[in-house]
Write a protein that holds these residues in place. Sequence first.
Motif, PDB file in Angstrom:
ATOM      1  N   ASN A 123      12.806  -0.406   3.952  1.00  0.00           N
ATOM      2  CA  ASN A 123      12.418  -1.736   4.480  1.00  0.00           C
ATOM      3  C   ASN A 123      11.017  -1.692   5.078  1.00  0.00           C
ATOM      4  O   ASN A 123      10.215  -2.617   4.870  1.00  0.00           O
ATOM      5  N   GLU A 124      10.706  -0.625   5.828  1.00  0.00           N
ATOM      6  CA  GLU A 124       9.375  -0.506   6.421  1.00  0.00           C
ATOM      7  C   GLU A 124       8.308  -0.395   5.330  1.00  0.00           C
ATOM      8  O   GLU A 124       7.239  -1.020   5.420  1.00  0.00           O
ATOM      9  N   GLN A 127       7.853  -3.768   3.693  1.00  0.00           N
ATOM     10  CA  GLN A 127       7.051  -4.654   4.552  1.00  0.00           C
ATOM     11  C   GLN A 127       5.575  -4.263   4.520  1.00  0.00           C
ATOM     12  O   GLN A 127       4.691  -5.111   4.454  1.00  0.00           O
ATOM     13  N   GLU A 130       4.093  -5.315   1.306  1.00  0.00           N
ATOM     14  CA  GLU A 130       3.892  -6.766   1.318  1.00  0.00           C
ATOM     15  C   GLU A 130       2.643  -7.127   2.117  1.00  0.00           C
ATOM     16  O   GLU A 130       1.856  -7.989   1.705  1.00  0.00           O
ATOM     17  N   ARG A 131       2.445  -6.464   3.235  1.00  0.00           N
ATOM     18  CA  ARG A 131       1.239  -6.726   4.044  1.00  0.00           C
ATOM     19  C   ARG A 131      -0.020  -6.310   3.294  1.00  0.00           C
ATOM     20  O   ARG A 131      -1.051  -6.989   3.365  1.00  0.00           O
TER      21      ARG A 131
END
Length: 143
Positions: A123-124, A127, A130-131
Amino acid sequence: MITSTRRVSPDKSEVRIAFSLEDTADVKDVADIPQTFPDLEQRLQPVPPCVSLRESVQVHKEHCRMAREFHQVKHEIAAIEDRKRQLLAELVEDEKVAMEIARLEEEFLRLTEENRTLMTVHNECAQQLERLCLPNQTRQDSS
């Protein structure tokens, strides 16, 4: 009825023996009783009775009855000991199964924790990706 009286020695009292040959029901029954019991030691085997003495026949019958009971009890003990061995073997097997279950539970908990950790890292990373992709998309859109 036959009665016999005899003095064994002058200083001893008389010994009197009485028996009857008329009632032979006990004597007939003795022929039906087995004379040997393989489970008994030789010294414990019933001694054949003196068929002319009712008491001897009765003692012989009682001895044979006890020998049969001994035989039955001996076989019951053997059966119970066999069952005990079976139960002990089952207990050992159950203990092995319980140890395996405990090992598997421990492994499951370890793998579950590892899965949680991996999901968190995933998940990290998602994310973070995505950033990182977001500024690139905005640059491409503007060009």
